[in-house]
Design a protein around this motif. Structure first.
Motif, PDB file in Angstrom:
ATOM      1  N   ARG A 134      -6.565  50.335  67.170  1.00 17.08           N
ATOM      2  CA  ARG A 134      -7.910  49.852  67.509  1.00 17.08           C
ATOM      3  C   ARG A 134      -8.342  48.748  66.554  1.00 17.08           C
ATOM      4  O   ARG A 134      -8.936  47.754  66.955  1.00 17.08           O
ATOM      5  CB  ARG A 134      -8.922  50.997  67.458  1.00 17.08           C
ATOM      6  CG  ARG A 134      -9.017  51.821  68.752  1.00 17.08           C
ATOM      7  CD  ARG A 134     -10.293  52.639  68.767  1.00 17.08           C
ATOM      8  NE  ARG A 134     -11.465  51.770  68.761  1.00 17.08           N
ATOM      9  CZ  ARG A 134     -12.643  52.085  68.204  1.00 17.08           C
ATOM     10  NH1 ARG A 134     -12.781  53.237  67.563  1.00 17.08           N
ATOM     11  NH2 ARG A 134     -13.655  51.254  68.259  1.00 17.08           N
ATOM     12  N   MET A 135      -8.039  48.941  65.265  1.00 20.13           N
ATOM     13  CA  MET A 135      -8.382  47.913  64.276  1.00 20.13           C
ATOM     14  C   MET A 135      -7.668  46.613  64.584  1.00 20.13           C
ATOM     15  O   MET A 135      -8.251  45.523  64.526  1.00 20.13           O
ATOM     16  CB  MET A 135      -8.021  48.401  62.871  1.00 20.13           C
ATOM     17  CG  MET A 135      -8.277  47.381  61.761  1.00 20.13           C
ATOM     18  SD  MET A 135     -10.013  46.972  61.532  1.00 20.13           S
ATOM     19  CE  MET A 135     -10.531  48.416  60.556  1.00 20.13           C
ATOM     20  N   ARG A 136      -6.400  46.716  64.937  1.00 19.51           N
ATOM     21  CA  ARG A 136      -5.640  45.516  65.287  1.00 19.51           C
ATOM     22  C   ARG A 136      -6.265  44.794  66.474  1.00 19.51           C
ATOM     23  O   ARG A 136      -6.388  43.559  66.477  1.00 19.51           O
ATOM     24  CB  ARG A 136      -4.190  45.883  65.592  1.00 19.51           C
ATOM     25  CG  ARG A 136      -3.318  44.685  65.962  1.00 19.51           C
ATOM     26  CD  ARG A 136      -1.939  45.142  66.417  1.00 19.51           C
ATOM     27  NE  ARG A 136      -1.169  45.664  65.309  1.00 19.51           N
ATOM     28  CZ  ARG A 136      -0.457  44.892  64.477  1.00 19.51           C
ATOM     29  NH1 ARG A 136      -0.451  43.575  64.630  1.00 19.51           N
ATOM     30  NH2 ARG A 136       0.240  45.435  63.515  1.00 19.51           N
ATOM     31  N   GLN A 137      -6.684  45.552  67.492  1.00 20.94           N
ATOM     32  CA  GLN A 137      -7.307  44.958  68.679  1.00 20.94           C
ATOM     33  C   GLN A 137      -8.604  44.238  68.321  1.00 20.94           C
ATOM     34  O   GLN A 137      -8.878  43.132  68.818  1.00 20.94           O
ATOM     35  CB  GLN A 137      -7.570  46.045  69.724  1.00 20.94           C
ATOM     36  CG  GLN A 137      -6.309  46.626  70.339  1.00 20.94           C
ATOM     37  CD  GLN A 137      -6.582  47.859  71.190  1.00 20.94           C
ATOM     38  OE1 GLN A 137      -7.753  48.243  71.383  1.00 20.94           O
ATOM     39  NE2 GLN A 137      -5.526  48.480  71.691  1.00 20.94           N
ATOM     40  N   VAL A 138      -9.405  44.860  67.455  1.00 23.43           N
ATOM     41  CA  VAL A 138     -10.672  44.257  67.040  1.00 23.43           C
ATOM     42  C   VAL A 138     -10.418  42.959  66.281  1.00 23.43           C
ATOM     43  O   VAL A 138     -11.076  41.932  66.517  1.00 23.43           O
ATOM     44  CB  VAL A 138     -11.488  45.244  66.178  1.00 23.43           C
ATOM     45  CG1 VAL A 138     -12.649  44.538  65.484  1.00 23.43           C
ATOM     46  CG2 VAL A 138     -11.998  46.391  67.041  1.00 23.43           C
ATOM     47  N   LEU A 139      -9.460  42.983  65.375  1.00 22.13           N
ATOM     48  CA  LEU A 139      -9.149  41.795  64.589  1.00 22.13           C
ATOM     49  C   LEU A 139      -8.540  40.698  65.448  1.00 22.13           C
ATOM     50  O   LEU A 139      -8.856  39.513  65.289  1.00 22.13           O
ATOM     51  CB  LEU A 139      -8.216  42.153  63.435  1.00 22.13           C
ATOM     52  CG  LEU A 139      -8.784  43.127  62.390  1.00 22.13           C
ATOM     53  CD1 LEU A 139      -7.730  43.444  61.323  1.00 22.13           C
ATOM     54  CD2 LEU A 139     -10.034  42.561  61.740  1.00 22.13           C
ATOM     55  N   ASP A 140      -7.661  41.085  66.365  1.00 21.55           N
ATOM     56  CA  ASP A 140      -7.075  40.111  67.288  1.00 21.55           C
ATOM     57  C   ASP A 140      -8.158  39.422  68.106  1.00 21.55           C
ATOM     58  O   ASP A 140      -8.133  38.203  68.307  1.00 21.55           O
ATOM     59  CB  ASP A 140      -6.077  40.797  68.226  1.00 21.55           C
ATOM     60  CG  ASP A 140      -4.752  41.117  67.544  1.00 21.55           C
ATOM     61  OD1 ASP A 140      -4.495  40.540  66.471  1.00 21.55           O
ATOM     62  OD2 ASP A 140      -3.984  41.936  68.087  1.00 21.55           O
TER      63      ASP A 140
END
Length: 308
Positions: free
Chosen positions: A232-238
């Motif tokens: 989820r963190m990766r998706q938000v940062l992406d």
């Protein structure tokens, strides 16, 4: 000063060293880096006259090693810690080296004391540990009080105290105006020791630059992120246009933004963050990036004819 000009070495169809050009200047520690099989040891052997170049030259103060008179007074080298007759004592090993170059007995005792082998000077070298053999090799390199010194993996087998000692020694030698050329696979140690770097891969020169410039050019700082919801963190940062990758230990590594920006994004999206810490650019990262395409053997690879 050590000068390398268009230096190459071929073994049949294999090119071990390919047209190297660089200088090892007085007054600084020059680190020599490269993946396994890059040609570092072959280059050092050619400098010391142990291998003949296929083309080009390696010169010490303007002369090839074989033309130096009393060469131990001009250049000292530790290329192989085990290069001593196992039946000789440390003292007699150094004594015959000294006599071959018209160096007095007093200097033998001086270097034995300098490297910390006083208590074992009269023991056979064959009974030495790897660390003791390294110290003996360093004593041999220092015997003629030369202006140029080469060390190939000098910290192998040394304990933490010994590693600190050799680091201090090399920096002290450079501060005296000597040319110090050292190879090592320990990036953390090289980062503390070297002022300048020569990096090769597959026998070719990849970099010849100062330590700070090398790290700044080939690495970057980042923010380390640990969260129970990494995807989820990766998706938000992406979605925010922030470059992110997964580190070796599973933590996320975000390039560019400050921690506050990432923290705000996590808060807005209800993400739990266990760690959010800045990480400075490192020599290891810069080295890995630069040599990524020049590594001969990767994990899982075997040389031709090898077995698992």
């Amino acid at each position: 000063m050590i000068e390398i000009r268009d230096l190459s070495k071929r073994y049949g169809s294999v090119v071990a060293v390919d047209g190297l050009n660089f200088d090892v200047l007085p007054g600084r520690v020059t680190g020599f880096l490269g993946p396994n099989g890059a040609g570092k040891s072959t280059t050092m052997r050619m400098i010391m006259g142990l291998d003949r170049p296929s083309t080009g030259s390696a010169r010490i103060d303007g002369k090839p090693y074989r033309r130096l008179r009393d060469p131990l007074r001009r250049v000292g080298a530790l290329l192989e810690a085990g290069a001593a007759h196992g039946g000789r004592t440390a003292y007699h090993h150094l004594l015959w080296l000294a006599q071959s170059n018209r160096i007095g007995r007093r200097r033998v005792r001086e270097v034995i004391e300098l490297v910390g082998l006083d208590s074992v000077a009269d023991k056979p070298v064959g009974e030495f540990s790897l660390g003791m053999s390294q110290r003996l090799g360093i004593a041999g390199a220092l015997l003629g009080d030369p202006d140029a010194l080469l060390f190939d993996e000098p910290v192998n087998g040394l304990d933490p105290e010994g590693i600190h000692w050799i680091r201090t020694l090399m920096r002290g030698l450079a501060a005296e105006g000597r040319s110090v050329f050292v190879s090592s696979h320990l990036m953390s140690e090289m980062a503390l020791t070297a002022d300048h770097l020569v990096v090769i891969g597959r026998g070719r020169l990849l970099a010849d630059t100062g330590m700070a410039e090398f790290v700044q050019r080939d690495a970057s700082s980042y923010t380390r992120i640990r969260t129970p919801e990494p995807e989820r963190m990766r998706q938000v940062l992406d979605a925010a246009g922030i470059q992110v990758r997964t580190g070796a230990d599973g933590a996320l590594e975000a390039r560019g933004p400050r921690q506050r920006t990432i923290g705000e994004l996590a808060a807005v999206n209800g993400l739990i963050v266990d760690e959010l810490s800045p990480q400075a650019a490192s020599l290891e990262e810069a080295f890995m990036r630069l040599t990524a395409e020049a590594v001969e053997y990767h994990a899982g690879d075997l040389p031709e004819g090898g077995r698992r």
